[in-house]
Design an enzyme around this catalytic site. Structure first.
Site, PDB file in Angstrom:
ATOM      1  N   CYS A 176     -21.907   5.836 -25.060  1.00 66.07           N
ATOM      2  CA  CYS A 176     -20.950   6.880 -24.727  1.00 66.07           C
ATOM      3  C   CYS A 176     -19.902   6.952 -25.832  1.00 66.07           C
ATOM      4  O   CYS A 176     -20.154   6.534 -26.958  1.00 66.07           O
ATOM      5  CB  CYS A 176     -20.340   6.647 -23.346  1.00 66.07           C
ATOM      6  SG  CYS A 176     -19.548   5.041 -23.126  1.00 66.07           S
ATOM      7  N   ASP A 230     -12.237  10.291 -19.985  1.00 66.90           N
ATOM      8  CA  ASP A 230     -11.552  10.816 -18.810  1.00 66.90           C
ATOM      9  C   ASP A 230     -11.370   9.748 -17.738  1.00 66.90           C
ATOM     10  O   ASP A 230     -10.406   9.792 -16.964  1.00 66.90           O
ATOM     11  CB  ASP A 230     -12.366  12.002 -18.275  1.00 66.90           C
ATOM     12  CG  ASP A 230     -11.809  12.577 -16.992  1.00 66.90           C
ATOM     13  OD1 ASP A 230     -12.555  12.623 -16.005  1.00 66.90           O
ATOM     14  OD2 ASP A 230     -10.635  12.977 -16.991  1.00 66.90           O
ATOM     15  N   CYS A 271     -22.164   4.695 -15.560  1.00 64.05           N
ATOM     16  CA  CYS A 271     -20.823   4.754 -16.145  1.00 64.05           C
ATOM     17  C   CYS A 271     -20.198   3.360 -16.192  1.00 64.05           C
ATOM     18  O   CYS A 271     -20.195   2.634 -15.186  1.00 64.05           O
ATOM     19  CB  CYS A 271     -19.928   5.682 -15.337  1.00 64.05           C
ATOM     20  SG  CYS A 271     -18.283   5.883 -16.060  1.00 64.05           S
TER      21      CYS A 271
END
Length: 431
Positions: A270, A286, A340
């Site tokens: 990422c 974010d 994530c």
């Protein structure tokens, strides 16, 4: 020429995205599961929470200068970005026009809770060619259970009005549905609500918030997530391919097809999706807007230098580097890649730290969905319509039903148990 302008002239090595927060964490709603409302604590008391004109222009200029082009995608997020009114976005568009190179264009996307959309807003968004994402958690009882305004009032009717107004102005918005403890147990009802509402693009986003001892009460459990995705996928793949685009399923299909994932949670690494707060502060992601992940600001640093800098590169590579051993050998890792990093707060079976809290749910879904997704990929490679999967599944269901109807009492049970049919599923299987 200032340092910010000089650094902003540098191009990035590869595309990246920025989620701009022009109003910071301020919102007119008080959603029980929102991870961003508490970001107000990062700023001084009395903070105005409005991106100043000079910050906005620096951001626009730096983002355009850093982008490989020829299209630059601006994403306006929140909090609730419509609180700023249309004049702010008119100013943003004027800065885009001022700094855009000849032959380039900008694409603007607005993610909104939809409750403040009116005729004026929708006319502006349509006239200025905005793409719109709207948050909606299903039928009114499920949506209003968690998505209420600051005075505790339900918002479902207002959001549906906003959806209707957008459509009347020619905008078909993307819909974001958060999966939380209140709606995750109603898979069929939630999915069919969106079908009945004529939604064309839908994303399911599971709520996970870490709390002492595990996850918060409104978070989904891995078991709930797996059951929800499998249930909705079975209905979608059987009846609705081509009718509604469910991002969770289509992204998995792209990966099975051999293409890179668009969703960062599915990507191997990422770090290519920054967040810019209202004061110009730039954060690694974010979901990592905190002092430890503040990597600079748009007034003094070019975005290219930040996204390609060693700190951000290390943040992105850590997604793979920190995978526990059980993930590295997992058969569906190519689809999941550990999910994530914000959700990696449980231990693996061998006690190793860093397993994704939702691992069991994702694993169940991907293992369940892989066979039909691979068949869809085969259809696509043969230049046939992927919608053929629906008729193929209908034939398979008919043949299976016929096999169960004709199975003899003393035949081996079709369920594969090894027992005779009469001692196994004869009295329980639906013919």
């Amino acid at each position: 020429m200032s340092g910010g302008e000089h650094l902003g002239a540098v191009k990035t090595s590869e595309p990246f995205l920025v989620m701009a927060k022009p109003v910071g964490p301020v919102c007119n709603l008080d959603c029980g599961y929102c991870y961003y409302l508490r970001k107000e604590e990062l700023f001084p008391r009395g903070e105005r929470f409005r991106m100043r004109e000079e910050v906005l222009e620096s951001y626009v200029r730096s983002y355009i200068a850093a982008s490989p082009g020829p299209t630059v995608h601006f994403v306006w997020h929140g909090g609730e970005p419509t609180l700023l009114g249309t004049a702010f976005y008119e100013m943003a568009l004027s800065f885009q026009e001022r700094h855009l190179p000849s032959g380039w264009s900008c694409m603007n996307s607005l993610q909104t809770n939809g409750s403040l959309l009116d005729e004026r807003w929708c006319a502006f968004l349509a006239e200025r060619d905005f793409y719109v994402g709207i948050s909606l958690d299903g039928p009114a009882p499920l949506h209003d259970a968690t998505r209420r305004d600051k005075r505790g009032r339900p918002t479902h009717a207002r959001v549906m009005r906003g959806l209707r107004l957008l459509r009347e102005h020619g905008i078909e918005p993307d819909v974001l549905c958060t999966l939380n403890a209140r709606n995750v147990g109603q898979a069929t009802g939630v999915y069919r609500f969106f079908l009945d509402a004529g939604v064309r693009w839908l994303q399911f986003l599971p709520v996970v918030a870490q709390a002492p001892g595990g996850a918060s009460p409104l978070s989904v459990t891995p078991e709930q997530l797996g059951a929800f995705l499998c249930s909705v996928f079975d209905e979608w793949i059987r009846y609705d391919v081509g009718r509604i685009d469910v991002q969770n399923f289509l992204e998995a299909f792209l990966v099975v097809l051999g293409r890179p994932a668009n969703l960062c949670v599915m990507a191997e690494n990422c770090g290519r999706a920054l967040a810019v707060e209202h004061d110009g502060s730039v954060y690694a992601c974010d979901h990592f807007v905190d002092p430890d992940h503040r990597i600079g600001d748009v007034m003094t640093h070019g975005l290219a230098a930040l996204v390609d800098g060693p700190e951000q590169r290390a943040f992105g590579r850590a997604k793979t580097a920190a995978l526990p051993a059980c993930c590295r050998t997992c058969d569906v890792r190519f689809l999941c890649n550990g999910g994530c990093p914000k959700d990696r707060f449980v231990s693996a079976p061998n006690g190793e730290a860093g397993l994704n809290y939702l691992c069991g749910g994702y694993r169940r879904f991907y293992e369940h969905a892989l066979p039909p997704l691979r068949r869809m990929a085969a259809l696509a490679r043969s230049r046939r319509s992927v919608t053929e999967i629906m008729s193929e599944l209908a034939v398979a269901e008919r043949d299976e039903r016929r096999a169960w109807q004709t199975a003899g009492r003393n035949d081996p049970c079709l369920c594969g148990s090894g027992r005779k049919h009469k001692y196994c599923c004869l009295t329980t299987h639906r013919h």
